[in-house]
Design a protein around this motif. Structure first.
Motif, PDB file in Angstrom:
ATOM      1  N   PRO A 145      -6.872  10.682   1.874  1.00  0.00           N
ATOM      2  CA  PRO A 145      -7.754  11.814   1.563  1.00  0.00           C
ATOM      3  C   PRO A 145      -7.474  13.002   2.484  1.00  0.00           C
ATOM      4  N   MET A 146      -7.795  14.181   1.996  1.00  0.00           N
ATOM      5  CA  MET A 146      -7.578  15.393   2.774  1.00  0.00           C
ATOM      6  C   MET A 146      -8.341  15.350   4.101  1.00  0.00           C
ATOM      7  N   SER A 182      -9.092  12.858   5.975  1.00  0.00           N
ATOM      8  CA  SER A 182      -8.406  11.994   6.946  1.00  0.00           C
ATOM      9  C   SER A 182      -7.167  12.678   7.504  1.00  0.00           C
ATOM     10  N   GLU A 225      -7.362   3.227   9.469  1.00  0.00           N
ATOM     11  CA  GLU A 225      -6.897   4.354   8.661  1.00  0.00           C
ATOM     12  C   GLU A 225      -6.074   5.324   9.496  1.00  0.00           C
TER      13      GLU A 225
END
Length: 253
Positions: free
Chosen positions: A52-53, A55, A141
């Motif tokens: 995702p952006m 992250s 992540e």
């Protein structure tokens, strides 16, 4: 500041720069902006597809933790837990309410506050372990982003090399320029290897180590809180928690 990470990074870059300086080729021969853009830009673009952006925006700050991390002193954490246990043993669990503001460790603070508020041990442990699991997911992540960048950088280095070879082979009218064209084509492979093996992959491994160390500290915090709530003696708590320390630190005061 993580001295080991800083020395390793400086040493890795320094050895590469020194090797170039000691060679016969000029330093300018190793500088090619389009190749750098293909490698770094391509790796970041591929990572944007994977994550995702939000992250990806946080990833530079996550990477900085490799150099700017400050590990928690586990011995100090254990000492604070034992002091809280002594207060609870002497004055009762409710006496810890006045100590909550002095507690630095977030898990210990949350657990003690819940215990003082009358939450059952099962609920306290469930909340604390849920928090630890959430932190572990975020850590995985962050490490995964570095891992993937380390995988993509060499791949895009090869892509850039193939692009350079194709463009070079389209014009073979001047054989004297083949060597120079080949050198430029290979720079992207070099960039990919450097970026992956000096930055992304080592950073990913260090983030994994930091995460594992933090998980151990969190386990100490949870077990300490549970032991206090269950009324165990401070000496027993101290001995139990010191088993998480290396043998040479267990006897330290």
């Amino acid at each position: 500041m993580d001295i080991a990470s800083l020395i390793g990074l400086i040493l890795a870059i320094g050895l590469i720069v020194a090797s170039i300086a000691l060679g016969n080729a000029p330093f300018s021969a190793f500088i090619d902006i389009p190749s750098f853009l293909v490698v770094v830009g391509g790796a970041v673009a591929a990572a944007l597809i994977c994550f995702p952006m939000a992250s990806m925006i946080k990833s530079p700050m996550i990477a900085l933790k490799v150099l700017l991390n400050k590990g928690e002193n586990r011995l100090e954490l254990i000492k604070q837990i034992v002091e809280l246990a002594e207060t609870a043993r002497r004055d009762g669990l409710l006496a810890l309410e006045s100590k909550v503001g002095e507690i630095k460790n977030t898990l210990v603070k949350t657990g003690i506050q819940m215990a003082v508020d009358g939450s059952t041990p099962e609920i306290v442990e469930e909340v604390l372990r849920t928090e630890v699991n959430a932190i572990a997911v975020r850590h995985r992540e962050g490490k995964s982003i570095m891992d993937q960048l380390g995988r993509f950088a060499p791949a895009y280095g090869m892509i850039g090399t193939l692009m350079g070879l194709i463009m070079m082979l389209q014009d073979m009218s001047d054989p004297s320029g083949i060597g120079a064209g080949m050198a430029v084509a290979l720079i992207t492979t070099l960039y990919g290897a450097i970026v992956a093996n000096v930055f992304f992959s080592p950073f990913a491994e260090k983030l994994g180590l930091l995460s594992r160390n933090e998980m151990v500290s969190m386990e100490i915090a949870i077990r300490g809180v549970m032991a206090i709530q269950q009324g165990e003696s401070p000496r027993a708590i101290d001995q139990k928690l010191r088993t998480f320390l290396p043998p040479n630190q267990r006897g330290a005061e």
